[in-house]
Design an enzyme around this catalytic site. Sequence first.
Site, PDB file in Angstrom:
ATOM      1  N   ASP A  84       3.301  -2.965   8.167  1.00  0.00           N
ATOM      2  CA  ASP A  84       2.236  -2.359   6.692  1.00  0.00           C
ATOM      3  C   ASP A  84       1.271  -1.444   7.332  1.00  0.00           C
ATOM      4  OD1 ASP A  84       0.621  -3.682   5.019  1.00  0.00           O
ATOM      5  OD2 ASP A  84       0.352  -5.645   6.255  1.00  0.00           O
TER       6      ASP A  84
ATOM      7  N   GLU B 235      -0.209 -10.616   3.870  1.00  0.00           N
ATOM      8  CA  GLU B 235      -0.340 -10.232   4.920  1.00  0.00           C
ATOM      9  C   GLU B 235      -0.566 -10.296   6.042  1.00  0.00           C
ATOM     10  OE1 GLU B 235      -1.308  -5.284   2.856  1.00  0.00           O
ATOM     11  OE2 GLU B 235      -2.709  -6.620   3.580  1.00  0.00           O
TER      12      GLU B 235
ATOM     13  N   LYS C 269      -7.341   6.773  10.924  1.00  0.00           N
ATOM     14  CA  LYS C 269      -8.006   5.241  10.632  1.00  0.00           C
ATOM     15  C   LYS C 269      -7.973   5.029  12.676  1.00  0.00           C
ATOM     16  CE  LYS C 269      -5.833   4.920   5.937  1.00  0.00           C
ATOM     17  NZ  LYS C 269      -5.047   3.590   4.834  1.00  0.00           N
TER      18      LYS C 269
ATOM     19  N   GLY D  17       0.564  -1.089   0.018  1.00  0.00           N
ATOM     20  CA  GLY D  17      -0.081   0.346   0.134  1.00  0.00           C
ATOM     21  C   GLY D  17       1.154   1.387  -0.217  1.00  0.00           C
TER      22      GLY D  17
HETATM   23  C1  5RP Z   1      -3.691  -3.700   1.125  1.00  0.00           C
HETATM   24  C2  5RP Z   1      -3.938  -3.536   2.469  1.00  0.00           C
HETATM   25  C3  5RP Z   1      -2.942  -2.210   2.829  1.00  0.00           C
HETATM   26  O1  5RP Z   1      -1.812  -2.105   3.879  1.00  0.00           O
HETATM   27  C4  5RP Z   1      -4.214  -1.191   3.742  1.00  0.00           C
HETATM   28  O2  5RP Z   1      -5.358  -0.647   2.363  1.00  0.00           O
HETATM   29  C5  5RP Z   1      -3.377   0.511   3.736  1.00  0.00           C
HETATM   30  O3  5RP Z   1      -3.412   1.162   2.533  1.00  0.00           O
HETATM   31  P1  5RP Z   1      -2.452   2.463   2.482  1.00  0.00           P
HETATM   32  O4  5RP Z   1      -1.305   2.557   3.150  1.00  0.00           O
HETATM   33  O5  5RP Z   1      -2.539   3.003   0.363  1.00  0.00           O
HETATM   34  O6  5RP Z   1      -3.999   3.210   2.788  1.00  0.00           O
HETATM   35  O7  5RP Z   1      -3.967  -4.219   3.627  1.00  0.00           O
HETATM   36  O8  5RP Z   1      -3.908  -5.035   1.124  1.00  0.00           O
END
Ligand code: 5RP
Length: 232
Positions: free
Chosen positions: A87, A109, A127, A32
Amino acid sequence: MNAAEREKAKRNAGMKAAEFVRDGMIIGLGTGSTTYHFMVRLAERIKAEEISVTGIPTSLQTAIRARELGIPLATLDDHPDPDLAVDGADQADRDLRLIKGRGAALTREKVVAAAAARLVIVADEEKYTERLAGTVPVEVIPFAARPVMLAVPELGGEPAIREGKAKDGPVITDNGNYIIDCTFPTIPDPAGLEEELTLIPGVLECGLFCRYTQKTILVAGNAAGTRIIGKN
Ligand code: 5RP
């Protein structure tokens, strides 16, 4: 937070997370846009400080980006117990239970999060929420799509097969499966729902991450800096 502030927040979170990396570490590389900021800073540190780290990518996107940045890569076959995984997340509640999977990489993940000694989540602070609710992505083998679509409403969710944006038809994950996005107005028992969803035959994994809270910290970014939430 407007779009420019959110971008700064994600960058601040990603850059801060790179401070957790030590020479010699094996690091799970999430997927991401926020994780990408982490990888950019990690690549800078590798060059500037000549530290030796190895990344375990959780998606094709991350593998491609990491190679472009010059981050050495390996697999869980080589290193089944990473020191750290970094992550992103779509939501994190006060107990650091997560919803993940907007990028359809949730299964790899979760495998990497489970294997790693510590999990560092990078996200913009909006978030960080009181209660998880909304869309939980679920990875499903195509053979089981219809029965899973019928089972999800019994758990209170509304299922929809995720469609491609620049491709007609369903999104196909890196593992060759579908994503069924299951929308729940409320999630009073995230761990219970995680268990129930993953018990449906044909479900590979779901985007609720409730089992790693003890080893998780959240690096919550805002436009001015970061806040670390969780045990250090
Ligand atoms: C991918 C995910 C990502 O880590 C999550 O959606 C966050 O993404 P971003 O940092 O672009 O907002 O779970 O499967």
